[in-house]
Scaffold this active site. Structure first.
Site, mmCIF file in Angstrom:
data_model
loop_
_atom_site.group_PDB
_atom_site.id
_atom_site.type_symbol
_atom_site.label_atom_id
_atom_site.label_comp_id
_atom_site.label_asym_id
_atom_site.label_seq_id
_atom_site.Cartn_x
_atom_site.Cartn_y
_atom_site.Cartn_z
ATOM 1 N N CYS A 11 -29.876 8.804 -15.859
ATOM 2 C CA CYS A 11 -30.301 9.580 -15.432
ATOM 3 C C CYS A 11 -31.230 9.860 -13.884
ATOM 4 O O CYS A 11 -30.140 10.423 -13.928
ATOM 5 C CB CYS A 11 -32.304 9.067 -15.752
ATOM 6 S SG CYS A 11 -32.545 7.184 -15.009
ATOM 7 N N SER A 12 -31.996 10.547 -12.873
ATOM 8 C CA SER A 12 -32.303 10.592 -12.268
ATOM 9 C C SER A 12 -32.166 9.353 -11.303
ATOM 10 O O SER A 12 -30.987 9.755 -10.606
ATOM 11 C CB SER A 12 -34.166 11.310 -11.663
ATOM 12 O OG SER A 12 -34.695 12.203 -12.868
ATOM 13 N N ASP A 13 -32.555 8.317 -11.271
ATOM 14 C CA ASP A 13 -32.450 7.399 -10.390
ATOM 15 C C ASP A 13 -31.589 5.673 -10.699
ATOM 16 O O ASP A 13 -31.119 5.425 -10.015
ATOM 17 C CB ASP A 13 -33.349 6.972 -9.821
ATOM 18 C CG ASP A 13 -34.276 7.535 -8.657
ATOM 19 O OD1 ASP A 13 -34.158 8.068 -8.081
ATOM 20 O OD2 ASP A 13 -36.016 7.697 -9.211
ATOM 21 N N GLY A 14 -31.745 6.544 -11.929
ATOM 22 C CA GLY A 14 -30.997 5.328 -12.756
ATOM 23 C C GLY A 14 -31.271 4.098 -13.563
ATOM 24 O O GLY A 14 -30.687 3.175 -13.073
ATOM 25 N N ASN A 26 -40.165 12.177 -17.960
ATOM 26 C CA ASN A 26 -39.752 11.134 -16.934
ATOM 27 C C ASN A 26 -41.406 10.310 -17.338
ATOM 28 O O ASN A 26 -41.900 9.834 -18.246
ATOM 29 C CB ASN A 26 -39.607 12.225 -15.823
ATOM 30 C CG ASN A 26 -41.478 12.683 -16.036
ATOM 31 O OD1 ASN A 26 -42.699 12.002 -16.754
ATOM 32 N ND2 ASN A 26 -41.099 13.807 -15.058
ATOM 33 N N ASN A 60 -34.159 19.016 -10.942
ATOM 34 C CA ASN A 60 -33.450 18.069 -9.706
ATOM 35 C C ASN A 60 -32.199 18.549 -9.129
ATOM 36 O O ASN A 60 -32.402 18.467 -7.601
ATOM 37 C CB ASN A 60 -33.262 17.116 -10.660
ATOM 38 C CG ASN A 60 -34.404 15.877 -11.007
ATOM 39 O OD1 ASN A 60 -34.633 15.154 -9.795
ATOM 40 N ND2 ASN A 60 -35.060 15.957 -12.146
#
Length: 715
Positions: free
Chosen positions: A290-293, A204, A179
């Protein structure tokens, strides 16, 4: 027209075509979710419920907790800071609104680190955010973000004493580094003072979607019934071991393991247990992202809070947990369930996700939905994923491990999933609190929580949503399961609810034994409830009989009193009869009382005359051979109130010549010749003067003696 209506219902293109808008559920209306979120924030910060934070909002820096370490921030009240965050946030009191806005610029989608839960005893907090925008070289930094994260370590506002902070990145390390090429990445412990970065290794959304597809393939291939309830023999060519054709049990077990579903569930459980242990045992604060939460972060944070806080293991607490960490913090339910959502650009037209069907639906996936590609045939990204279903599965695993710690049952969790996938209610529509507010979901759609509460209210504790093993005082602390106990099994109440009993026993024997025990206990509870109701009815009947018995006792006492009065009257009458007899004998008559009447006899006559009891007087008839007129002796009884206990000493007339000390001398007194009274009896002596008797009555030598006081009149 029919085809168009069917397509509109099965594949709605607009949010207004969903069943929640066409179904009139006015009976299930509820308050605005913002009000309930405010109430939960007040509980977390230990603020009195009397403080109003809705309507007039907060002035200045807002409301702070008792230690002045945290405050409620309204920098996102118009959703300008982050459109996927709630309108109200909990941040450190030392961080101003300007620093909050600067820190949001350094996080993906503006989802800056905010507090979502606070330990009531040691003061440690659980925070959440999205990934930092450090870039591929990991050299981007933000002073506001670093200050905000550092403020999570302070024990109090003005104290220099710090606690340890763990930054838990839910992704595998390789995914976090990948990412970075897109501008994201993960924190560096050198930039954040006294912090330790940990990677939890959860895959994911695309891996979860493919894992569920393989799990359903396994159930449809090796089970007697498919995941949607239809016969799997038509799909698998008769090779279903559940249907009686045992082909290869080892292959079936291997297929279940290859699906990876249970492995993913175990990873989420282990990550949440690790976070809960750091907060409860070490007193450290934890920041999860995480990535976007909004996917893996919501899973871990909500599950850790469920382990730490007993309130979230009740009906109301579980509702508050889902509304806070899943709905308010922007889990994209519309994207993950493959439903249309609200478009702010054109409210009349809505954006529909490309997935043809929700992957967490009980129905079977369409062909190709289990593909490893993350894009559909049209080329648009497929963002559907069973994230919420997986979290509910983790809750069910905890319920299996700690059956006495949860107020709700496994049937309650299944009911929630059915309500989410049916689009009957508006709670889980759209992708964020902002979209639901713009679409007027709370105004036009019914509320699932009100519906479930009314369902439980019908039967009370006997409803299947209640956990009969729940003990509020038994496990009122944190649940910290050991790693060995976190091995999950297939959840039969949901995945195998359409299967035959033999198939269920083959896939989760320990869980099935627990379900059988629960059913037996529920039947015992129902029987006990029936006996209790019968006992209550019997007690009511006993009370009624006791009241009747008491009334009868009172009546009996009245009858006894009446009987006593009657006996007293009888004694008085007997006394009067004796007095009458003596009075009549005193004037020369012999009296004999009988049931047929009164018999009077003179001393010289052998004949007996009788008078009936109905006569008002006593009239003896003529003697045989005698020419006598009737003798009428009238007897009157003075009322009982006129009688005295010493009547014999009371003068009965004014002309009585008796001495009061000697008593009445009747019939020797003067009153006897002109009429008198004795013990309430009055004799009519005028009748004696009319008495006609034979002259022989007065002859000398006769045996008959003349009455000394009678005045004979010879006619």
């Amino acid at each position: 027209m029919v085809w168009e209506n069917l397509m509109r219902v099965t594949r709605p293109a607009r949010i207004w075509d969903l069943y929640a808008f066409s179904n009139s559920l006015t009976a299930f209306k509820n308050t605005d979710p913002k009000v309930r979120l405010h109430a939960e924030y007040l509980r977390l910060l230990h603020l009195p419920s009397s403080k109003r934070i809705y309507g007039s909002f907060i002035s200045g820096v807002g409301l702070t907790d008792s230690t002045h370490s945290w405050r409620l921030c309204e920098a996102n009240s118009n959703f300008n800071l982050s459109p996927t965050y709630p309108h109200l946030l909990i941040v450190p009191s030392s961080i101003s609104d300007e620093e909050v806005q600067q820190a949001a610029l350094f996080r993906a989608r503006g989802r800056l680190p905010v507090v979502t839960w606070r330990h009531s005893e040691n003061g440690a907090v659980l925070a959440r955010s999205s990934q930092p925008l450090v870039g591929i070289m990991l050299n981007n930094r933000s002073n506001a973000d670093e200050r905000l994260v550092e403020a999570l370590c302070f024990r109090t506002k003005n104290s220099e004493e710090r606690r340890k902070l763990y930054i838990a990145d839910a992704r595998p390390r390789k995914n976090a580094l990948a990412n970075g090429a897109l501008g994201g990445g993960s924190e560096s412990s050198s930039n954040y003072f006294q912090c330790e970065v940990v990677f939890l290794g959860i895959e994911n959304i695309h891996s979860m979607r493919e894992s569920l597809a393989r799990l359903r393939d396994y159930l449809d291939t090796h089970g007697a019934a498919s995941s949607d309830g239809s016969s799997s023999l038509l799909r698998s060519g008769g090779l279903a071991w559940g249907g009686g054709n045992l082909s290869n049990m080892a292959a079936a077990v291997s297929a279940l393991g290859d699906s990876g579903w249970l492995s993913h569930v175990h990873n989420v459980l282990a990550a949440a247990a690790w976070v809960a242990a750091r907060i409860d045992l070490e007193g450290a604060s934890v920041l999860v992202h995480c990535s976007d939460g909004w996917d893996r972060t919501s899973q871990i944070v909500a599950l850790a809070e469920l382990m730490l806080d007993p309130y979230y293991r009740t009906f109301r607490g579980f509702q508050a947990l889902i509304e806070k960490d899943w709905l308010a913090f922007g889990h994209p339910f519309a994207d993950r369930l493959g439903m249309p959502t609200y478009s702010s650009n054109n409210p009349l037209e809505t954006v529909r996700q490309s997935s043809a069907q929700s992957v967490s639906s009980p129905g079977r996936l369409t062909q190709g939905s289990g593909s490893t590609s993350s894009h559909t045939a049209a080329g648009s990204p497929n963002n559907s994923s069973p994230i919420f279903l997986q979290w509910i599965d983790c809750v069910a695993q905890l319920l299996r491990l700690y059956p006495r710690a949860f107020e709700f049952s496994s049937a309650f969790l299944v009911e929630i999933l059915d309500c989410v996938l049916s689009s009957r209610f508006g709670n889980f529509l759209c992708n964020s609190e902002k979209e639901r507010s713009q679409a007027g979901i709370s105004e036009y759609c019914g509320c699932m929580w009100v519906y479930l509460e009314k369902q439980r209210h019908v039967k009370g504790k006997e409803h299947e949503h209640f956990n009969i093993f729940y003990d509020r005082d038994h496990q009122d602390g944190a649940l910290l399961p050991p790693a060995a106990a976190l091995a999950p099994v297939l959840w039969p109440s949901y995945f195998l609810r359409w299967a035959c009993p033999s198939e269920i026993k083959g896939n989760g024997s320990s869980w099935v034994q627990g379900d059988e025990l629960e059913n037996q206990c529920r039947n015992l509870v129902q029987s006990h409830t029936g006996f209790k109701k019968a006992k209550e009815r019997a007690e009511v009947k006993v009370k009624e009989l006791s009241s009747k018995l008491k009334l009868m006792s009172q009546e009996l006492q009245g009858e006894k009193k009446t009987s006593s009065i009657a006996l007293a009257n009888l004694a008085r009458v007997q006394k009067e009869n004796t007095a009458i007899k003596r009075a009549l004998q005193a004037i020369g008559w012999k009296v004999r009382f009988s049931e047929s009447g009164i018999t009077l006899r003179t001393s010289s006559s052998e004949s007996e005359e009788s008078s009936s009891p109905e006569a008002t007087g006593i009239s003896p008839a003529r003697s045989v051979g005698a020419n006598l007129e009737d003798l009428a002796v009238s007897v009157s009884v003075v009322p009982e109130t006129d009688l005295s206990a010493d009547l014999i000493r009371r003068p009965c007339r004014e002309d009585c010549d008796s001495d009061s000390d000697q008593g009445c001398r009747w019939p020797a007194s003067t009153c006897a010749r002109i009429g008198g009274a004795f013990t309430g009896i009055r004799a009519n002596f005028g009748a004696l003067e009319k008495l006609c008797i034979d002259d022989s009555y007065f002859k000398v030598g006769d045996d008959v003696k003349r009455h000394p006081y009678a005045t004979p009149e010879i006619t």
